[in-house]
Design a protein around this motif. Structure first.
Motif, PDB file in Angstrom:
ATOM      1  N   PHE A  86       0.976  -1.385  -0.242  1.00  0.00           N
ATOM      2  CA  PHE A  86       0.083   0.039  -0.009  1.00  0.00           C
ATOM      3  C   PHE A  86       0.805   1.105   0.035  1.00  0.00           C
ATOM      4  N   ASP A  88       0.813   3.670   2.098  1.00  0.00           N
ATOM      5  CA  ASP A  88       0.965   4.151   3.356  1.00  0.00           C
ATOM      6  C   ASP A  88       1.727   3.107   4.588  1.00  0.00           C
ATOM      7  N   LYS A  90       1.684   0.644   6.150  1.00  0.00           N
ATOM      8  CA  LYS A  90       0.773  -0.226   7.210  1.00  0.00           C
ATOM      9  C   LYS A  90       1.886  -1.107   7.958  1.00  0.00           C
ATOM     10  N   THR A  93       4.352  -0.204  14.096  1.00  0.00           N
ATOM     11  CA  THR A  93       5.453   0.909  14.529  1.00  0.00           C
ATOM     12  C   THR A  93       6.272   0.378  15.729  1.00  0.00           C
ATOM     13  N   ASN A 100       8.493  -7.178  11.804  1.00  0.00           N
ATOM     14  CA  ASN A 100       7.432  -6.856  10.954  1.00  0.00           C
ATOM     15  C   ASN A 100       7.025  -7.777   9.999  1.00  0.00           C
ATOM     16  N   LYS A 144      10.872   2.232   4.278  1.00  0.00           N
ATOM     17  CA  LYS A 144       9.787   1.589   4.811  1.00  0.00           C
ATOM     18  C   LYS A 144       8.961   0.823   3.739  1.00  0.00           C
ATOM     19  N   GLN A 145       8.939   1.466   2.422  1.00  0.00           N
ATOM     20  CA  GLN A 145       8.024   0.495   1.528  1.00  0.00           C
ATOM     21  C   GLN A 145       8.829  -0.747   1.066  1.00  0.00           C
ATOM     22  N   ALA A 148       7.671  -3.040   3.297  1.00  0.00           N
ATOM     23  CA  ALA A 148       6.374  -3.613   3.117  1.00  0.00           C
ATOM     24  C   ALA A 148       6.598  -4.635   2.016  1.00  0.00           C
TER      25      ALA A 148
END
Length: 228
Positions: A86, A88, A90, A93, A100, A144-145, A148
């Motif tokens: 996505f 954002d 997700k 944190t 994760n 971060k991406q 993900a």
């Protein structure tokens, strides 16, 4: 790999068709880009493919599975074959990068031995082998991406859906993510990318499916961004 035949979607509170008689075939190992202005139906289409939403009419078949015959208990297994990324991120944190990604395996009941083997492999693939102990707030948007994407790939899915994955990124990080998606595709994963980024669409020269007001208005084998 993915067949949609005469698919229409109408949400309960509206008589407007979010998707109107969509028919499309996406072959294994393809890289396909969905484009369309806000409200065109891109997100609805991807939600139908992941079985997050159900079509009002028409037929959807993914990986030989007829969605009309799919039992509720089998949906989690289906979704492990379809990775989703996505805009954002997700991320959790309070968990590290490693945690994760591992969490996606833990909830599926995968053994700790397999997790310890698999997570470092995926981290290396996305170029984050030295970031496993970092928390999300220590990462750049591009990193971060990548986390993900790693999480989406951890079950070795046949399909990866990237829904506006570069929307929150600067141009440099955006292109690094696109390069990673191309790499994933080269490994044999079918990639579906939704984007508003005209430069990305025109540079990639991949298959482009254009939606407008819920209708499929153009399907180009080597496409360009033609919306105004």
């Amino acid at each position: 790999m993915i067949y949609l035949e005469g698919v229409t979607k109408i949400y309960d509170k509206s008589s407007k068709k979010a998707l109107d008689n969509i028919s499309v075939h996406i072959k294994p190992k393809e890289f396909v880009i969905f484009v369309g202005l806000s409200g065109a139906g891109k997100s609805t289409l991807t939600k139908l493919i992941t079985h997050e939403e159900e079509q009002t009419s028409g037929k959807i078949t993914v990986g030989g599975i007829d969605y009309s015959k799919l039992k509720k208990k089998d949906v989690p297994y289906l979704r492990r074959k379809i990775g989703v990324v996505f805009q954002d991120f997700k991320l959790l944190t309070k968990k590290t990068v490693y945690e994760n990604i591992a969490y996606a395996l833990e909830v599926a009941g995968i053994s700790n031995k397999t997790i310890r083997s698999r997570v470092p492999q995926i981290l290396k693939m996305v170029g984050l082998e030295n970031k496993g102990k970092d928390f999300p707030n220590m990462l750049s948007g591009g990193e971060k991406q990548r986390v993900a994407i790693a999480r989406a790939l951890i079950h070795d899915p046949k399909i990866l859906i990237a829904d506006e994955p570069t929307g929150n990124l600067d141009p440099k990080n955006a292109w690094e993510i696109i390069d990673l998606l191309l790499k994933v595709n080269e490994y044999g994963t079918t990639v579906i990318l939704t984007t508003h980024n005209k430069e990305i669409v025109n540079t990639l020269k991949k298959r482009v499916i254009t939606l407008k007001n819920g209708k499929l208005i153009k399907d180009q084998e080597v496409g360009r961004y033609t919306l105004q």
